[in-house]
Design an enzyme around this catalytic site. Structure first.
Site, PDB file in Angstrom:
ATOM      1  N   TYR A 199      45.561  45.538  34.136  1.00  0.00           N
ATOM      2  CA  TYR A 199      45.879  46.591  35.331  1.00  0.00           C
ATOM      3  C   TYR A 199      45.343  45.739  36.741  1.00  0.00           C
ATOM      4  O   TYR A 199      44.490  44.792  36.658  1.00  0.00           O
ATOM      5  CB  TYR A 199      44.757  47.784  35.117  1.00  0.00           C
ATOM      6  CG  TYR A 199      43.439  47.888  35.331  1.00  0.00           C
ATOM      7  CD1 TYR A 199      42.722  48.099  36.560  1.00  0.00           C
ATOM      8  CD2 TYR A 199      42.649  47.761  34.218  1.00  0.00           C
ATOM      9  CE1 TYR A 199      41.631  47.741  36.670  1.00  0.00           C
ATOM     10  CE2 TYR A 199      41.307  47.621  34.224  1.00  0.00           C
ATOM     11  CZ  TYR A 199      40.871  47.604  35.904  1.00  0.00           C
ATOM     12  OH  TYR A 199      39.264  47.673  35.939  1.00  0.00           O
ATOM     13  N   CYS A 200      46.260  46.351  37.835  1.00  0.00           N
ATOM     14  CA  CYS A 200      45.623  45.884  38.921  1.00  0.00           C
ATOM     15  C   CYS A 200      46.140  47.092  39.934  1.00  0.00           C
ATOM     16  O   CYS A 200      46.201  48.268  39.388  1.00  0.00           O
ATOM     17  CB  CYS A 200      46.532  44.595  39.388  1.00  0.00           C
ATOM     18  SG  CYS A 200      48.454  44.869  39.323  1.00  0.00           S
ATOM     19  N   THR A 201      46.137  46.795  41.143  1.00  0.00           N
ATOM     20  CA  THR A 201      46.339  47.958  42.116  1.00  0.00           C
ATOM     21  C   THR A 201      47.593  48.518  42.159  1.00  0.00           C
ATOM     22  O   THR A 201      47.684  49.768  41.776  1.00  0.00           O
ATOM     23  CB  THR A 201      46.114  47.316  43.540  1.00  0.00           C
ATOM     24  OG1 THR A 201      44.920  46.480  43.795  1.00  0.00           O
ATOM     25  CG2 THR A 201      46.080  48.535  44.718  1.00  0.00           C
ATOM     26  N   ILE A 228      46.852  51.040  39.306  1.00  0.00           N
ATOM     27  CA  ILE A 228      45.935  51.974  39.468  1.00  0.00           C
ATOM     28  C   ILE A 228      46.413  53.249  40.561  1.00  0.00           C
ATOM     29  O   ILE A 228      46.205  54.486  40.221  1.00  0.00           O
ATOM     30  CB  ILE A 228      44.575  51.509  40.277  1.00  0.00           C
ATOM     31  CG1 ILE A 228      43.890  50.692  39.513  1.00  0.00           C
ATOM     32  CG2 ILE A 228      43.727  52.561  40.563  1.00  0.00           C
ATOM     33  CD1 ILE A 228      42.896  49.803  40.146  1.00  0.00           C
TER      34      ILE A 228
END
Length: 343
Positions: A199-201, A228
Protein backbone atom coordinates in the site's frame (compact mmCIF):
# COMPACT_ATOMS: atom_id res chain seq x y z
CA UNK A 1 -4.61 38.56 -25.93
CA UNK A 2 -1.88 36.00 -25.30
CA UNK A 3 -2.67 33.41 -22.64
CA UNK A 4 0.18 32.45 -20.32
CA UNK A 5 0.57 28.72 -19.64
CA UNK A 6 2.35 29.20 -16.31
CA UNK A 7 1.88 31.01 -12.99
CA UNK A 8 2.86 34.69 -13.01
CA UNK A 9 2.04 35.70 -9.44
CA UNK A 10 4.04 35.80 -6.21
CA UNK A 11 3.14 33.73 -3.15
CA UNK A 12 1.42 36.54 -1.25
CA UNK A 13 -0.81 37.34 -4.22
CA UNK A 14 -1.65 33.66 -4.67
CA UNK A 15 -2.53 33.23 -0.98
CA UNK A 16 -4.77 36.29 -1.10
CA UNK A 17 -6.56 35.01 -4.19
CA UNK A 18 -7.23 31.63 -2.57
CA UNK A 19 -8.34 33.08 0.77
CA UNK A 20 -10.83 35.49 -0.86
CA UNK A 21 -12.28 32.85 -3.17
CA UNK A 22 -15.53 31.76 -1.50
CA UNK A 23 -16.03 28.66 -3.65
CA UNK A 24 -15.96 25.26 -1.98
CA UNK A 25 -13.06 23.17 -3.28
CA UNK A 26 -12.43 19.43 -3.49
CA UNK A 27 -8.99 17.81 -3.35
CA UNK A 28 -8.47 15.09 -5.97
CA UNK A 29 -5.58 12.88 -7.07
CA UNK A 30 -5.22 10.55 -10.02
CA UNK A 31 -2.49 8.74 -11.92
CA UNK A 32 -2.05 6.47 -14.88
CA UNK A 33 0.85 4.77 -16.57
CA UNK A 34 0.06 5.41 -20.23
CA UNK A 35 2.16 6.28 -23.27
CA UNK A 36 2.26 10.03 -23.93
CA UNK A 37 4.03 10.74 -27.21
CA UNK A 38 4.66 14.46 -26.66
CA UNK A 39 4.53 15.32 -22.93
CA UNK A 40 5.22 19.04 -23.51
CA UNK A 41 2.34 19.48 -25.95
CA UNK A 42 0.13 17.42 -23.64
CA UNK A 43 1.22 19.62 -20.74
CA UNK A 44 0.28 22.86 -22.52
CA UNK A 45 -3.11 21.47 -23.51
CA UNK A 46 -3.85 20.43 -19.93
CA UNK A 47 -2.70 23.75 -18.46
CA UNK A 48 -5.02 25.69 -20.75
CA UNK A 49 -8.03 23.56 -19.80
CA UNK A 50 -7.25 23.15 -16.09
CA UNK A 51 -6.63 26.84 -15.53
CA UNK A 52 -10.04 27.65 -16.99
CA UNK A 53 -11.59 25.25 -14.47
CA UNK A 54 -9.88 26.98 -11.52
CA UNK A 55 -7.67 23.98 -10.74
CA UNK A 56 -4.75 24.48 -8.34
CA UNK A 57 -2.15 21.83 -7.70
CA UNK A 58 0.81 19.79 -8.97
CA UNK A 59 0.74 17.58 -12.02
CA UNK A 60 3.71 15.61 -13.34
CA UNK A 61 3.86 14.32 -16.91
CA UNK A 62 6.31 12.00 -18.63
CA UNK A 63 6.31 9.73 -21.62
CA UNK A 64 5.27 6.97 -19.21
CA UNK A 65 2.13 8.72 -17.90
CA UNK A 66 0.62 11.25 -15.49
CA UNK A 67 0.58 11.81 -11.71
CA UNK A 68 -1.72 14.56 -10.41
CA UNK A 69 -2.72 16.06 -7.06
CA UNK A 70 -4.92 19.17 -7.11
CA UNK A 71 -8.01 20.96 -5.87
CA UNK A 72 -10.96 22.16 -7.95
CA UNK A 73 -14.08 24.24 -7.25
CA UNK A 74 -16.83 21.73 -6.52
CA UNK A 75 -19.08 23.38 -9.12
CA UNK A 76 -16.56 22.41 -11.82
CA UNK A 77 -16.10 18.78 -10.74
CA UNK A 78 -18.49 17.34 -13.35
CA UNK A 79 -16.99 19.52 -16.07
CA UNK A 80 -13.55 18.14 -15.22
CA UNK A 81 -14.85 14.57 -15.40
CA UNK A 82 -16.28 15.19 -18.87
CA UNK A 83 -13.13 16.90 -20.16
CA UNK A 84 -10.80 14.23 -18.79
CA UNK A 85 -12.91 11.47 -20.32
CA UNK A 86 -12.66 13.22 -23.70
CA UNK A 87 -8.85 12.84 -23.64
CA UNK A 88 -7.94 9.30 -24.86
CA UNK A 89 -4.95 8.93 -22.53
CA UNK A 90 -7.09 9.86 -19.50
CA UNK A 91 -10.48 8.36 -20.39
CA UNK A 92 -12.22 6.86 -17.32
CA UNK A 93 -9.20 7.55 -15.10
CA UNK A 94 -10.07 6.97 -11.42
CA UNK A 95 -10.54 10.11 -9.30
CA UNK A 96 -9.29 9.66 -5.74
CA UNK A 97 -11.22 12.21 -3.65
CA UNK A 98 -9.56 13.31 -0.41
CA UNK A 99 -11.04 12.54 3.01
CA UNK A 100 -10.45 16.13 4.13
CA UNK A 101 -10.67 19.19 1.90
CA UNK A 102 -8.79 22.36 2.77
CA UNK A 103 -9.11 25.42 0.58
CA UNK A 104 -5.44 26.32 0.98
CA UNK A 105 -4.16 22.84 0.07
CA UNK A 106 -2.74 24.32 -3.14
CA UNK A 107 -2.28 27.94 -4.16
CA UNK A 108 -1.20 27.66 -7.81
CA UNK A 109 -1.34 25.38 -10.82
CA UNK A 110 1.98 23.76 -11.75
CA UNK A 111 2.22 21.18 -14.53
CA UNK A 112 5.74 19.85 -15.08
CA UNK A 113 7.32 17.47 -17.58
CA UNK A 114 9.72 14.96 -16.04
CA UNK A 115 11.61 11.84 -17.06
CA UNK A 116 9.38 9.77 -14.76
CA UNK A 117 6.15 10.47 -12.92
CA UNK A 118 7.61 8.82 -9.80
CA UNK A 119 11.37 8.73 -9.13
CA UNK A 120 11.71 4.96 -8.68
CA UNK A 121 15.32 4.42 -9.82
CA UNK A 122 14.26 1.42 -11.93
CA UNK A 123 15.35 0.49 -15.44
CA UNK A 124 11.97 -0.25 -17.02
CA UNK A 125 13.61 -2.06 -19.92
CA UNK A 126 14.59 -4.88 -17.54
CA UNK A 127 11.02 -5.96 -16.73
CA UNK A 128 7.38 -5.43 -17.73
CA UNK A 129 5.98 -2.48 -15.70
CA UNK A 130 2.47 -3.36 -16.87
CA UNK A 131 2.60 -6.82 -15.23
CA UNK A 132 1.34 -5.47 -11.90
CA UNK A 133 0.02 -7.21 -8.81
CA UNK A 134 -3.61 -8.04 -8.11
CA UNK A 135 -5.63 -4.92 -7.29
CA UNK A 136 -7.74 -5.25 -4.15
CA UNK A 137 -10.64 -2.94 -3.38
CA UNK A 138 -10.38 -1.24 0.03
CA UNK A 139 -12.80 -3.71 1.61
CA UNK A 140 -11.00 -6.69 0.03
CA UNK A 141 -7.72 -5.31 1.36
CA UNK A 142 -9.33 -4.80 4.79
CA UNK A 143 -10.41 -8.44 4.87
CA UNK A 144 -7.03 -9.69 3.61
CA UNK A 145 -5.26 -7.95 6.49
CA UNK A 146 -6.82 -10.53 8.84
CA UNK A 147 -5.58 -13.56 6.91
CA UNK A 148 -2.94 -15.66 8.74
CA UNK A 149 0.60 -15.33 7.41
CA UNK A 150 -0.09 -12.32 5.21
CA UNK A 151 2.74 -9.74 4.92
CA UNK A 152 1.85 -6.04 4.74
CA UNK A 153 4.38 -3.57 3.31
CA UNK A 154 4.23 0.23 3.48
CA UNK A 155 5.78 1.67 0.31
CA UNK A 156 6.03 5.22 1.59
CA UNK A 157 8.93 7.17 3.06
CA UNK A 158 9.73 7.09 6.78
CA UNK A 159 8.36 10.57 7.45
CA UNK A 160 5.02 9.44 5.97
CA UNK A 161 4.69 6.12 7.76
CA UNK A 162 5.74 7.40 11.17
CA UNK A 163 2.52 9.42 11.58
CA UNK A 164 0.20 6.74 10.23
CA UNK A 165 0.26 3.15 8.97
CA UNK A 166 -1.61 -0.13 8.85
CA UNK A 167 -1.37 -2.38 11.88
CA UNK A 168 1.58 -4.81 11.74
CA UNK A 169 2.95 -3.36 8.50
CA UNK A 170 6.63 -3.46 7.55
CA UNK A 171 7.82 0.17 7.59
CA UNK A 172 11.13 0.53 5.69
CA UNK A 173 13.25 3.29 7.24
CA UNK A 174 14.05 5.17 4.05
CA UNK A 175 13.75 8.76 2.86
CA UNK A 176 12.96 8.10 -0.82
CA UNK A 177 11.05 5.57 -2.89
CA UNK A 178 14.21 5.03 -4.95
CA UNK A 179 15.92 3.55 -1.86
CA UNK A 180 12.95 1.49 -0.83
CA UNK A 181 12.50 -1.26 -3.43
CA UNK A 182 15.90 -2.96 -2.96
CA UNK A 183 15.40 -2.84 0.81
CA UNK A 184 11.90 -4.33 0.58
CA UNK A 185 13.21 -7.05 -1.71
CA UNK A 186 15.89 -7.88 0.86
CA UNK A 187 13.46 -7.93 3.79
CA UNK A 188 11.14 -10.30 1.91
CA UNK A 189 13.77 -12.49 0.23
CA UNK A 190 12.69 -15.62 2.15
CA UNK A 191 8.96 -14.92 1.70
CA UNK A 192 8.50 -15.27 -2.06
CA UNK A 193 5.58 -17.72 -1.76
CA UNK A 194 3.66 -15.74 0.86
CA UNK A 195 0.79 -13.33 0.21
CA UNK A 196 2.17 -9.81 0.01
CA UNK A 197 -0.08 -6.76 0.53
CA UNK A 198 1.37 -3.46 -0.71
CA UNK A 199 0.00 0.00 0.00
CA UNK A 200 0.93 3.65 -0.47
CA UNK A 201 -0.80 7.05 -0.42
CA UNK A 202 -2.83 6.91 -3.63
CA UNK A 203 -1.68 3.72 -5.32
CA UNK A 204 0.90 4.90 -7.86
CA UNK A 205 4.00 3.62 -6.08
CA UNK A 206 2.39 0.18 -5.76
CA UNK A 207 2.07 -0.10 -9.55
CA UNK A 208 5.81 -0.13 -10.17
CA UNK A 209 6.64 -1.91 -6.92
CA UNK A 210 4.27 -4.81 -7.54
CA UNK A 211 5.56 -5.30 -11.10
CA UNK A 212 9.15 -5.20 -9.81
CA UNK A 213 8.47 -7.78 -7.08
CA UNK A 214 6.73 -10.09 -9.54
CA UNK A 215 9.77 -9.79 -11.82
CA UNK A 216 11.92 -10.74 -8.82
CA UNK A 217 9.97 -13.95 -8.30
CA UNK A 218 7.31 -13.08 -5.73
CA UNK A 219 4.25 -15.18 -6.53
CA UNK A 220 1.37 -13.56 -4.65
CA UNK A 221 1.63 -9.77 -4.87
CA UNK A 222 -1.46 -7.68 -4.11
CA UNK A 223 -1.94 -3.93 -3.89
CA UNK A 224 -4.48 -1.54 -2.38
CA UNK A 225 -6.46 0.07 -5.19
CA UNK A 226 -6.50 3.84 -4.74
CA UNK A 227 -4.17 3.64 -1.75
CA UNK A 228 -4.83 4.92 1.75
CA UNK A 229 -6.97 7.77 0.39
CA UNK A 230 -9.43 5.32 -1.14
CA UNK A 231 -9.31 2.98 1.88
CA UNK A 232 -10.13 5.76 4.33
CA UNK A 233 -13.23 6.81 2.39
CA UNK A 234 -14.40 3.22 1.89
CA UNK A 235 -14.23 2.18 5.54
CA UNK A 236 -15.84 5.46 6.56
CA UNK A 237 -18.71 4.86 4.12
CA UNK A 238 -19.04 1.23 5.26
CA UNK A 239 -19.05 2.21 8.93
CA UNK A 240 -16.26 -0.19 9.88
CA UNK A 241 -13.21 0.38 12.08
CA UNK A 242 -10.13 1.46 10.15
CA UNK A 243 -7.07 -0.77 10.36
CA UNK A 244 -5.01 2.20 9.23
CA UNK A 245 -4.11 4.17 12.33
CA UNK A 246 -3.12 7.83 12.62
CA UNK A 247 -2.70 10.32 9.80
CA UNK A 248 -2.17 9.87 6.09
CA UNK A 249 0.70 12.15 5.01
CA UNK A 250 -0.18 14.11 1.86
CA UNK A 251 2.02 16.23 -0.40
CA UNK A 252 0.20 19.53 -0.20
CA UNK A 253 -0.11 22.30 2.35
CA UNK A 254 -2.26 20.12 4.62
CA UNK A 255 0.66 17.70 5.15
CA UNK A 256 -1.80 15.13 6.42
CA UNK A 257 -5.36 13.80 6.53
CA UNK A 258 -6.49 12.45 9.89
CA UNK A 259 -7.84 8.92 9.53
CA UNK A 260 -8.08 7.97 13.23
CA UNK A 261 -7.39 9.80 16.47
CA UNK A 262 -4.29 7.66 17.19
CA UNK A 263 -1.07 9.69 17.56
CA UNK A 264 1.82 7.40 16.66
CA UNK A 265 4.88 9.60 16.96
CA UNK A 266 6.33 12.44 19.04
CA UNK A 267 7.51 16.02 18.71
CA UNK A 268 11.14 15.98 17.56
CA UNK A 269 11.93 18.88 19.89
CA UNK A 270 10.40 17.95 23.26
CA UNK A 271 9.27 14.33 22.89
CA UNK A 272 5.58 14.91 23.66
CA UNK A 273 3.04 12.94 21.58
CA UNK A 274 2.42 14.79 18.32
CA UNK A 275 1.91 14.04 14.63
CA UNK A 276 1.88 17.64 13.43
CA UNK A 277 4.22 17.93 10.45
CA UNK A 278 5.66 21.31 9.54
CA UNK A 279 8.58 22.83 7.66
CA UNK A 280 11.13 24.98 9.48
CA UNK A 281 10.29 28.66 8.98
CA UNK A 282 13.94 29.42 8.23
CA UNK A 283 13.91 29.14 4.43
CA UNK A 284 17.62 28.33 4.49
CA UNK A 285 16.77 25.18 6.44
CA UNK A 286 13.10 24.35 5.69
CA UNK A 287 13.52 20.84 7.12
CA UNK A 288 10.35 18.76 7.50
CA UNK A 289 9.77 17.76 11.12
CA UNK A 290 7.12 16.68 13.59
CA UNK A 291 6.58 19.51 16.04
CA UNK A 292 3.91 20.12 18.67
CA UNK A 293 2.02 23.42 18.88
CA UNK A 294 3.87 24.49 22.05
CA UNK A 295 7.32 24.06 20.49
CA UNK A 296 6.17 25.74 17.29
CA UNK A 297 5.05 28.75 19.30
CA UNK A 298 8.25 28.84 21.36
CA UNK A 299 10.54 28.49 18.33
CA UNK A 300 8.47 30.67 15.96
CA UNK A 301 7.81 27.64 13.75
CA UNK A 302 11.52 26.86 13.51
CA UNK A 303 13.24 23.55 14.17
CA UNK A 304 15.88 24.98 16.55
CA UNK A 305 17.07 28.04 18.44
CA UNK A 306 19.65 28.68 15.73
CA UNK A 307 16.99 28.85 13.02
CA UNK A 308 14.81 30.99 15.30
CA UNK A 309 17.63 33.54 15.56
CA UNK A 310 17.83 33.66 11.76
CA UNK A 311 14.10 34.28 11.19
CA UNK A 312 14.29 37.18 13.67
CA UNK A 313 16.78 38.91 11.37
CA UNK A 314 15.50 41.47 8.83
CA UNK A 315 14.33 39.78 5.63
CA UNK A 316 17.16 41.26 3.54
CA UNK A 317 19.76 39.86 5.95
CA UNK A 318 18.10 36.44 5.73
CA UNK A 319 18.26 36.55 1.93
CA UNK A 320 21.93 37.53 1.97
CA UNK A 321 22.70 34.73 4.43
CA UNK A 322 20.91 32.16 2.25
CA UNK A 323 22.79 33.40 -0.81
CA UNK A 324 26.13 33.21 1.02
CA UNK A 325 25.38 29.68 2.25
CA UNK A 326 24.43 28.54 -1.27
CA UNK A 327 27.59 29.99 -2.76
CA UNK A 328 29.74 28.36 -0.08
CA UNK A 329 27.70 25.13 -0.25
CA UNK A 330 27.04 25.40 3.46
CA UNK A 331 24.04 23.36 4.52
CA UNK A 332 22.29 23.25 7.90
CA UNK A 333 23.74 20.67 10.28
CA UNK A 334 22.05 21.83 13.48
CA UNK A 335 18.45 20.82 12.91
CA UNK A 336 16.75 17.79 14.43
CA UNK A 337 16.59 14.50 12.60
CA UNK A 338 13.89 11.86 12.68
CA UNK A 339 13.35 9.95 15.89
CA UNK A 340 15.87 12.06 17.81
CA UNK A 341 13.62 12.32 20.83
CA UNK A 342 11.41 9.81 22.58
CA UNK A 343 11.43 6.90 20.09
Amino acid sequence: MKKFLFNRYDKDTLLKRVSTDSRERRVISFYRYVKIEDPLAFRNKLYDVFEDLGILGRIYLAKEGINAQFSIPVDNYDKLRAIVDSIPELNKIYFNDAVEDKKESFIKLAIKVRKKIVADGLDDSQFDPSDVGTHLTPLEFHAALAEPGVIVVDLRNNYESEVGHFENAILPDVGTFREELPIVEGILKEEKEKKILLYCTGGIRCEKASAYLKYKGFSHVHQLQGGIINYAKAVQDAGITSKFKGKNFVFDDRLGERITEDVLTVCYVCGKPSDRHTNCANLGCHVLLVQCEDCAKELLNCCSEECKKIVLLPEEEQKLLRKENRENKKYPTHHLTRKLVGK
